[in-house]
Design a protein around this motif. Structure first.
Motif, PDB file in Angstrom:
ATOM      1  N   CYS A 181       0.842  -1.207   0.000  1.00 49.44           N
ATOM      2  CA  CYS A 181       0.000   0.000   0.000  1.00 49.44           C
ATOM      3  C   CYS A 181       0.873   1.251   0.000  1.00 49.44           C
ATOM      4  O   CYS A 181       2.040   1.196   0.395  1.00 49.44           O
ATOM      5  N   MET A 182       0.286   2.351  -0.427  1.00 51.88           N
ATOM      6  CA  MET A 182       0.973   3.640  -0.404  1.00 51.88           C
ATOM      7  C   MET A 182       0.190   4.596   0.488  1.00 51.88           C
ATOM      8  O   MET A 182      -1.011   4.773   0.327  1.00 51.88           O
ATOM      9  N   SER A 183       0.899   5.187   1.431  1.00 49.51           N
ATOM     10  CA  SER A 183       0.286   6.147   2.347  1.00 49.51           C
ATOM     11  C   SER A 183       0.687   7.555   1.921  1.00 49.51           C
ATOM     12  O   SER A 183       1.863   7.856   1.748  1.00 49.51           O
ATOM     13  N   ILE A 184      -0.320   8.429   1.745  1.00 54.37           N
ATOM     14  CA  ILE A 184      -0.096   9.770   1.215  1.00 54.37           C
ATOM     15  C   ILE A 184      -0.705  10.806   2.162  1.00 54.37           C
ATOM     16  O   ILE A 184      -1.881  10.718   2.515  1.00 54.37           O
ATOM     17  N   ASN A 185       0.103  11.769   2.566  1.00 53.38           N
ATOM     18  CA  ASN A 185      -0.390  12.832   3.438  1.00 53.38           C
ATOM     19  C   ASN A 185      -1.244  13.808   2.642  1.00 53.38           C
ATOM     20  O   ASN A 185      -0.859  14.240   1.553  1.00 53.38           O
ATOM     21  N   VAL A 186      -2.386  14.187   3.206  1.00 54.89           N
ATOM     22  CA  VAL A 186      -3.296  15.126   2.551  1.00 54.89           C
ATOM     23  C   VAL A 186      -3.542  16.305   3.484  1.00 54.89           C
ATOM     24  O   VAL A 186      -3.989  16.140   4.619  1.00 54.89           O
ATOM     25  N   SER A 187      -3.232  17.489   3.006  1.00 57.24           N
ATOM     26  CA  SER A 187      -3.416  18.711   3.785  1.00 57.24           C
ATOM     27  C   SER A 187      -4.902  19.024   3.958  1.00 57.24           C
ATOM     28  O   SER A 187      -5.717  18.704   3.093  1.00 57.24           O
ATOM     29  N   PRO A 188      -5.269  19.657   5.067  1.00 54.84           N
ATOM     30  CA  PRO A 188      -6.655  20.108   5.241  1.00 54.84           C
ATOM     31  C   PRO A 188      -7.129  20.996   4.098  1.00 54.84           C
ATOM     32  O   PRO A 188      -8.293  20.954   3.720  1.00 54.84           O
ATOM     33  N   VAL A 189      -6.220  21.806   3.547  1.00 57.23           N
ATOM     34  CA  VAL A 189      -6.589  22.669   2.431  1.00 57.23           C
ATOM     35  C   VAL A 189      -6.912  21.836   1.200  1.00 57.23           C
ATOM     36  O   VAL A 189      -7.876  22.114   0.471  1.00 57.23           O
ATOM     37  N   GLN A 190      -6.128  20.800   0.938  1.00 57.50           N
ATOM     38  CA  GLN A 190      -6.414  19.898  -0.178  1.00 57.50           C
ATOM     39  C   GLN A 190      -7.773  19.232  -0.003  1.00 57.50           C
ATOM     40  O   GLN A 190      -8.566  19.144  -0.941  1.00 57.50           O
ATOM     41  N   LEU A 191      -8.012  18.747   1.202  1.00 59.18           N
ATOM     42  CA  LEU A 191      -9.252  18.020   1.479  1.00 59.18           C
ATOM     43  C   LEU A 191     -10.464  18.913   1.273  1.00 59.18           C
ATOM     44  O   LEU A 191     -11.540  18.445   0.909  1.00 59.18           O
ATOM     45  N   GLY A 192     -10.291  20.204   1.506  1.00 69.23           N
ATOM     46  CA  GLY A 192     -11.386  21.153   1.316  1.00 69.23           C
ATOM     47  C   GLY A 192     -11.521  21.642  -0.111  1.00 69.23           C
ATOM     48  O   GLY A 192     -12.461  22.382  -0.434  1.00 69.23           O
ATOM     49  N   ASP A 193     -10.585  21.239  -0.978  1.00 69.43           N
ATOM     50  CA  ASP A 193     -10.643  21.673  -2.375  1.00 69.43           C
ATOM     51  C   ASP A 193     -11.683  20.843  -3.129  1.00 69.43           C
ATOM     52  O   ASP A 193     -11.729  19.618  -3.002  1.00 69.43           O
ATOM     53  N   HIS A 194     -12.505  21.515  -3.925  1.00 72.89           N
ATOM     54  CA  HIS A 194     -13.617  20.833  -4.596  1.00 72.89           C
ATOM     55  C   HIS A 194     -13.156  19.778  -5.594  1.00 72.89           C
ATOM     56  O   HIS A 194     -13.888  18.848  -5.904  1.00 72.89           O
ATOM     57  N   GLY A 195     -11.932  19.910  -6.102  1.00 72.15           N
ATOM     58  CA  GLY A 195     -11.464  18.953  -7.097  1.00 72.15           C
ATOM     59  C   GLY A 195     -10.713  17.771  -6.526  1.00 72.15           C
ATOM     60  O   GLY A 195     -10.250  16.903  -7.288  1.00 72.15           O
TER      61      GLY A 195
END
Length: 348
Positions: A181-195
């Protein structure tokens, strides 16, 4: 943005009183009749003559104070300080460096294995982004992620990380590591991005890997919200795993577990480091118990000593990540590391 000018101020508390009243007055947007939309504003404050002696600097410093506020927590006010001016200048310089690095392909991924002691296998790899200067120096994410979030550069940077990590995982899986598996960090700003949802879905499909092979790590700085809950639920429905990184260090731990469809908790290194202390050990045991009762997997981060491994094993923890096993490495070094370890699951 708009400006409020207050004259004849006697006390700092007078300014604070006005700031609080303005924030309260702007807490809702009236649509019509009884319908109201909750909104929030932030306020930066500069003072004459303590901060500046002319109108131009006064406005500029208030603006710096405004943008020094935590971008994840709205509805606050902040007074200007000289430290903010220094931070602002450094932030501008880092923004320029980040833009150039992205344009010149100087961003790179480092990989750190996540190890299961019970099966003696690397079950996952975390992709960690780094910035390399023109002189070859590596800049860690703590020095540029905050700038990327505040400027919005985190969205294109995060898209690059997502595509690069999934492509690398696809290559490993095609060469024999089918269960990796690959674990990828996602910023809160990314998560809130509509795309974001479409980006992840498209990237995984184009990489020809399974959604279950991808895990996104979110942090507790992300405020609990309906939109985020919906996105994470849609991702879970696809099979994507959701992990909470640095669990216990934020301000919404229990809210996270209640609101979000979480698969995994990662115990923060600061708690692992303090396990020899009674209070530190109690926190680790509480997190483990909480996760087990909720049917979640637990990963111990920042493991550096055999003593830590022993204590965690005694508490039924088998999945570890930390310098005891390996530091984050560039791809070539990572492959060389695997060749010299018996736990290799990724062939050349």
């Amino acid at each position: 943005e708009f400006v409020v000018l207050i004259r004849d101020v006697a006390l700092v508390t007078d300014i604070e009183d006005v700031a609080i009243r303005v924030i309260d007055a702007c807490s809702y947007l009236e649509i019509h009749e009884s319908q109201r939309i909750p909104i929030s504003i932030d306020i930066g404050i500069a003072n004459y003559p303590n901060d500046a002696t002319d109108a131009s600097d006064l406005l500029r410093f208030a603006h710096i104070a405004l943008h020094s506020l935590d971008s994840m927590r709205h509805g606050n006010y902040q007074f200007y300080s000289e430290n903010q001016r220094t931070d602002h200048r450094e932030g501008i310089m880092m923004t320029g460096e980040l833009i150039q690095a992205m344009q010149e392909d100087r961003m790179e991924l480092h990989y750190q294995p996540i190890y299961c002691l019970k099966t003696d296998m690397i079950i996952s790899v975390e992709a960690l982004v780094r910035l390399r200067t023109r002189e070859g120096e590596i800049i860690p994410p703590d020095d540029f992620i905050d700038v990327a979030e505040r400027t919005g550069l985190i969205v294109p940077l995060g898209a690059w990380v997502m595509k690069k990590a999934c492509m690398q995982l696809a290559l490993w899986q095609k060469n024999g590591a089918k269960d990796l598996c690959m674990s990828i960090n996602v910023s809160p700003v990314q998560l809130g991005d509509h795309g974001f949802f479409n980006l992840l879905e498209t990237t995984v499909r184009e990489s020809e890997i399974n959604f279950g092979s991808v895990e996104i790590e979110i942090v507790e700085r992300q405020q609990v919200g309906t939109d985020v809950d919906l996105i994470l639920t849609r991702l879970r429905n696809l099979g994507v795993k959701i992990a909470v990184d640095d669990f216990g260090t934020g301000y919404s731990s229990l809210s996270y577990l209640h609101a979000y469809p979480v698969n995994e908790l990662k115990i923060d290194k600061s708690f692992v480091d303090r396990m020899l202390e009674k209070s530190g050990l109690s926190i680790v045991e509480t997190i483990i118990s909480l996760a087990k009762n909720l049917g979640m997997q637990v990963v111990a981060e920042g493991v550096e000593t055999e003593n830590q491994i022993t204590m965690l094993k005694e508490r039924n923890i088998d999945i570890f990540q930390g310098y005891y096993f390996a530091k984050p490495m560039i791809l070539d070094d990572y492959l060389l590391w695997h060749k010299s370890h018996k736990v290799t699951v990724i062939p050349q």
